[in-house]
Design an enzyme around this catalytic site. Structure first.
Site, PDB file in Angstrom:
ATOM      1  N   GLU A 184       0.820  -1.217   0.000  1.00 22.17           N
ATOM      2  CA  GLU A 184       0.000   0.000   0.000  1.00 22.17           C
ATOM      3  C   GLU A 184       0.854   1.267   0.000  1.00 22.17           C
ATOM      4  O   GLU A 184       1.292   1.721   1.058  1.00 22.17           O
ATOM      5  CB  GLU A 184      -0.940   0.026   1.216  1.00 22.17           C
ATOM      6  CG  GLU A 184      -1.822   1.284   1.236  1.00 22.17           C
ATOM      7  CD  GLU A 184      -2.748   1.387   2.445  1.00 22.17           C
ATOM      8  OE1 GLU A 184      -2.620   0.570   3.371  1.00 22.17           O
ATOM      9  OE2 GLU A 184      -3.595   2.292   2.453  1.00 22.17           O
ATOM     10  N   LYS A 226      -2.515  -1.924  -3.138  1.00 20.32           N
ATOM     11  CA  LYS A 226      -3.558  -1.045  -2.580  1.00 20.32           C
ATOM     12  C   LYS A 226      -3.126   0.400  -2.795  1.00 20.32           C
ATOM     13  O   LYS A 226      -2.426   0.987  -1.965  1.00 20.32           O
ATOM     14  CB  LYS A 226      -3.734  -1.354  -1.083  1.00 20.32           C
ATOM     15  CG  LYS A 226      -4.734  -0.445  -0.378  1.00 20.32           C
ATOM     16  CD  LYS A 226      -5.170  -1.021   0.956  1.00 20.32           C
ATOM     17  CE  LYS A 226      -6.054  -0.038   1.706  1.00 20.32           C
ATOM     18  NZ  LYS A 226      -6.761  -0.635   2.829  1.00 20.32           N
TER      19      LYS A 226
HETATM   20  P1  13P Z   1      -9.336   4.332   4.134  1.00 18.75           P
HETATM   21  O1  13P Z   1     -10.193   3.609   3.123  1.00 18.75           O
HETATM   22  O2  13P Z   1     -10.111   4.959   5.255  1.00 18.75           O
HETATM   23  O3  13P Z   1      -8.337   5.249   3.481  1.00 18.75           O
HETATM   24  O4  13P Z   1      -8.489   3.209   4.873  1.00 18.75           O
HETATM   25  C1  13P Z   1      -7.886   2.233   4.141  1.00 18.75           C
HETATM   26  C2  13P Z   1      -6.624   1.855   4.773  1.00 18.75           C
HETATM   27  O5  13P Z   1      -6.403   0.701   5.077  1.00 18.75           O
HETATM   28  C3  13P Z   1      -5.617   2.888   4.994  1.00 18.75           C
HETATM   29  O6  13P Z   1      -4.407   2.293   5.307  1.00 18.75           O
END
Ligand code: 13P
Length: 347
Positions: A184, A226
């Site tokens: 991510e 992500k």
């Molecule tokens: P949000 O969808 O609230 O951005 O959170 C996703 C997430 O896992 C952030 O690390």
């Protein structure tokens, strides 16, 4: 590492019509969410809230392929003594774990540049988390577009490179231990930058991430990406259309993400519930994509159930209905089939 097994897990997480519930708020982050609804942030309330979500059968069985947990939650039991992990597995969903230890200021860099910590001892932690039932993990690198306190704009090359390197080392360790890494890299939507700035910086970040994943010998078939969507900063005077966000996001992902990656699951990042859903649906409506394209939302799946629940036992059914609704709308979006009419009809 058994790559077939990792690939099977990844495909299960992003199966058609399914996405991921990001319920991995740290104790500090859930505090902010509970403050909004006037709920005391203690272990029982955190458990009750998450148990409510994981027992929402319609959402969990039909629309949620994986749930990201925080360290406390993966060890917690429901009120009747059943481990929360078992509730998730019973719904046919995959339990996962957030393993990073947060973003800290990057030494030598301008304010706003951070490096995510948590690599030391991670191999041993993965062994334990696997025993506790985790079959995937999450690590988040964070980047902010800013002027930079030292006159150099952020993110700097050093921040982009250091976070890509950490993401790759984390992902390799996860795969070594039979755990699918969610990689991510999040470019924040805070600030007044344009959509063009988000596009350029996101492309740079993703190119760097996939370069480092290659150097670290991470197998793309056994991971999930992500990313953020390509959106203007929240304070940018020009807010672009849903179609433009969808087209620019797909363009950048096609340039940067090899087709060997089974799935891309977006973060919502502060978009409204409906924006996050509309953007995802518009992207899938474009079609002809080499990867599953779905959601891994935290706020955009949970803001509605949190408000409906507000910490009261008598509101559990309302909280579950709100969660089921958002999960169903995002499931439609992951198929490119969400409409305003569906939103209103089911509400
Ligand atoms: P949000 O969808 O609230 O951005 O959170 C996703 C997430 O896992 C952030 O690390």
């Amino acid at each position: 590492m058994n790559l077939d097994e990792l690939n099977k897990i990844a495909n299960k997480m992003v199966a058609p019509g399914k996405g991921i519930l990001a319920a991995d708020e740290s104790t500090g982050t859930i505090q902010k969410r509970f403050d909004k609804i006037g709920v005391e942030n203690n272990e029982d309330n955190r458990r009750d809230y998450r148990e409510m979500l994981f027992r929402t059968d319609t959402a969990m069985k039909n629309h949620i392929g994986g749930v990201i947990l925080f360290d406390e939650t993966i060890r917690q039991k429901a009120k009747d003594g059943t481990p929360l992990v078992k509730l998730i597995e019973a719904a046919g969903s995959v339990p996962g774990i957030k393993v990073d230890k947060g973003a800290k200021p990057l030494a030598g860099a301008a304010d706003g540049d951070t490096i995510t910590e948590g690599l030391d001892g991670l191999r041993e932690r993965f062994v334990e988390y696997h025993k506790l039932g985790a079959r995937f993990a999450k690590w988040r690198g964070v980047y902010e577009i800013g002027a930079g306190s030292n006159g150099m704009p952020t993110p700097s090359h050093n921040a982009i490179h250091a976070n890509a390197h950490a993401l790759a080392r984390y992902a390799a360790l996860a795969q070594e231990n039979g755990i699918v890494p969610i990689v991510e890299p999040e470019l924040l939507m805070d600030g007044a930058h344009t959509i063009e700035a988000c596009e350029g910086v996101t492309e740079w970040i993703l190119k760097e991430v996939f370069q480092e994943l290659y150097f670290a010998n991470v197998k793309l078939e056994g991971m999930i990406l992500k990313p953020n969507m390509i959106v203007p900063g929240k304070k940018c005077p020009k807010q672009n259309s849903v179609e433009e966000v969808a087209e620019r996001t797909i363009k950048i992902l096609k340039r940067c993400v090899p087709g060997a990656v089974p799935g891309i699951a977006f973060l919502s990042g502060g978009q409204s519930d409906e924006e996050a859903t509309a953007h995802l649906s518009a992207m899938n409506a474009i079609g002809n994509l080499p990867w599953a394209l779905t959601f891994s939302y935290g706020r955009a799946l949970q803001a509605a159930p949190q408000a409906a629940w507000s910490g009261k036992a008598e509101n559990v059914a309302a909280g579950q209905a709100a969660f089921a609704h958002r999960a169903a709308m995002n499931s439609l979006a992951s198929l490119g089939k969400w409409t305003q009419a569906a939103e209103k009809k089911a509400a």
